[in-house]
Enzyme design. Structure first.
Site, PDB file in Angstrom:
ATOM      1  N   SER A 155      54.680  47.980  37.245  1.00 46.96           N
ATOM      2  CA  SER A 155      55.164  48.269  38.596  1.00 46.96           C
ATOM      3  C   SER A 155      55.688  46.974  39.201  1.00 46.96           C
ATOM      4  O   SER A 155      55.485  45.888  38.660  1.00 46.96           O
ATOM      5  CB  SER A 155      54.054  48.866  39.471  1.00 46.96           C
ATOM      6  OG  SER A 155      53.027  47.909  39.699  1.00 46.96           O
ATOM      7  N   MET A 172      50.965  44.246  37.505  1.00 47.64           N
ATOM      8  CA  MET A 172      51.132  44.319  38.957  1.00 47.64           C
ATOM      9  C   MET A 172      51.665  42.987  39.463  1.00 47.64           C
ATOM     10  O   MET A 172      51.232  41.925  39.001  1.00 47.64           O
ATOM     11  CB  MET A 172      49.809  44.668  39.634  1.00 47.64           C
ATOM     12  CG  MET A 172      49.349  46.077  39.309  1.00 47.64           C
ATOM     13  SD  MET A 172      47.784  46.508  40.095  1.00 47.64           S
ATOM     14  CE  MET A 172      47.835  48.294  39.923  1.00 47.64           C
ATOM     15  N   VAL A 206      49.348  39.825  35.511  1.00 48.97           N
ATOM     16  CA  VAL A 206      49.980  39.490  36.785  1.00 48.97           C
ATOM     17  C   VAL A 206      51.458  39.185  36.556  1.00 48.97           C
ATOM     18  O   VAL A 206      51.814  38.355  35.717  1.00 48.97           O
ATOM     19  CB  VAL A 206      49.296  38.282  37.445  1.00 48.97           C
ATOM     20  CG1 VAL A 206      49.975  37.957  38.774  1.00 48.97           C
ATOM     21  CG2 VAL A 206      47.813  38.562  37.657  1.00 48.97           C
ATOM     22  N   LYS A 207      52.296  39.854  37.327  1.00 53.82           N
ATOM     23  CA  LYS A 207      53.725  39.597  37.288  1.00 53.82           C
ATOM     24  C   LYS A 207      54.096  38.619  38.402  1.00 53.82           C
ATOM     25  O   LYS A 207      53.657  38.784  39.535  1.00 53.82           O
ATOM     26  CB  LYS A 207      54.513  40.893  37.484  1.00 53.82           C
ATOM     27  CG  LYS A 207      54.280  41.924  36.400  1.00 53.82           C
ATOM     28  CD  LYS A 207      54.993  43.227  36.719  1.00 53.82           C
ATOM     29  CE  LYS A 207      56.501  43.070  36.722  1.00 53.82           C
ATOM     30  NZ  LYS A 207      57.174  44.380  36.913  1.00 53.82           N
ATOM     31  N   VAL A 208      54.897  37.638  38.056  1.00 49.11           N
ATOM     32  CA  VAL A 208      55.468  36.744  39.069  1.00 49.11           C
ATOM     33  C   VAL A 208      56.957  36.605  38.777  1.00 49.11           C
ATOM     34  O   VAL A 208      57.375  36.640  37.608  1.00 49.11           O
ATOM     35  CB  VAL A 208      54.788  35.354  39.090  1.00 49.11           C
ATOM     36  CG1 VAL A 208      53.345  35.465  39.542  1.00 49.11           C
ATOM     37  CG2 VAL A 208      54.868  34.690  37.726  1.00 49.11           C
TER      38      VAL A 208
END
Length: 214
Positions: free
Chosen positions: A27, A59, A85-87
């Protein structure tokens, strides 16, 4: 090969997870907003998807500054051991990703559009990068060539290419044919990948024959 559902719609995603058709869920803030949710819903989404069998749940952390992004990323990392973790692949995003990786947090750098960004992601030890295939094509570039070259750069490293913005079953199959092993797509695309008209005709013929045995 691993497929992921690119959606925050629980009622659409949960059946795919429970039936073992996808490996996990991805997402981003745009998807969260599109599906009528906010960042406050992320912990609940994580729990629902994890309970349904998602092995990896991606996310995205946001923030107006590096510190804010790092704080948001740390909160997401605390959801559980299946979260990644998406950055964003911005200068601040790379710096935040590096700090997270030093803490043994799994990280995906998202919206990667250049080979140089791919190289930097591998250098800091990111788990994944996410190029947006459809957007690359929309920009007039050869999306398949670019993603394939990213894959070639990352092949000797731990960093994997997880291709997003895959808008059709044919696009997914073409990417797979060229060595892409991680693909995320919206639920309708994933469902369409299961269907072929000739298969449907054959299955109906099998049913008609077996019905005569009763």
């Amino acid at each position: 090969m691993k497929l992921y559902a690119d959606s925050a719609l629980v009622d659409a995603v949960i059946p795919l997870l429970e039936d073992g058709l996808v490996h996990g869920v991805t997402s981003n803030p745009k998807i969260i907003a599109r599906d009528g949710l906010t960042n406050s819903d992320l912990p609940r989404l994580y729990q629902r998807f994890a309970s349904a069998g998602a092995r990896e749940i991606f996310m995205q952390a946001t923030g107006g500054s590096r510190n804010e992004m790092l704080e948001a990323a740390s909160r997401i990392a605390d959801f559980g051991d299946r979260v990644i973790v998406k950055v964003p692949a911005t200068p601040d995003g790379f710096r935040v990703a590096s700090q997270l990786i030093d803490r043994d947090v799994r990280v995906l750098l998202t919206a990667v559009y250049s080979l140089a960004q791919s190289t930097s992601a591998a250098s800091i030890g990111a788990d994944y990068i996410a190029p947006y295939f459809g957007r690359i094509v929309d920009s007039g570039e050869d999306g398949l060539s670019k993603v394939t070259r990213m894959n070639r750069i990352l092949a000797p490293t731990k960093t994997k290419v997880l291709v997003a913005s895959v808008r059709s079953p044919n696009a997914a199959a073409t990417l797979a044919l060229h060595g892409v092993a991680h693909i995320t797509a919206d639920v309708p695309v994933l469902e369409a990948m299961l269907i072929d008209p000739i298969t449907e005709v054959s299955a109906e013929e099998f049913e008609q024959i077996s019905a005569g045995w009763l």
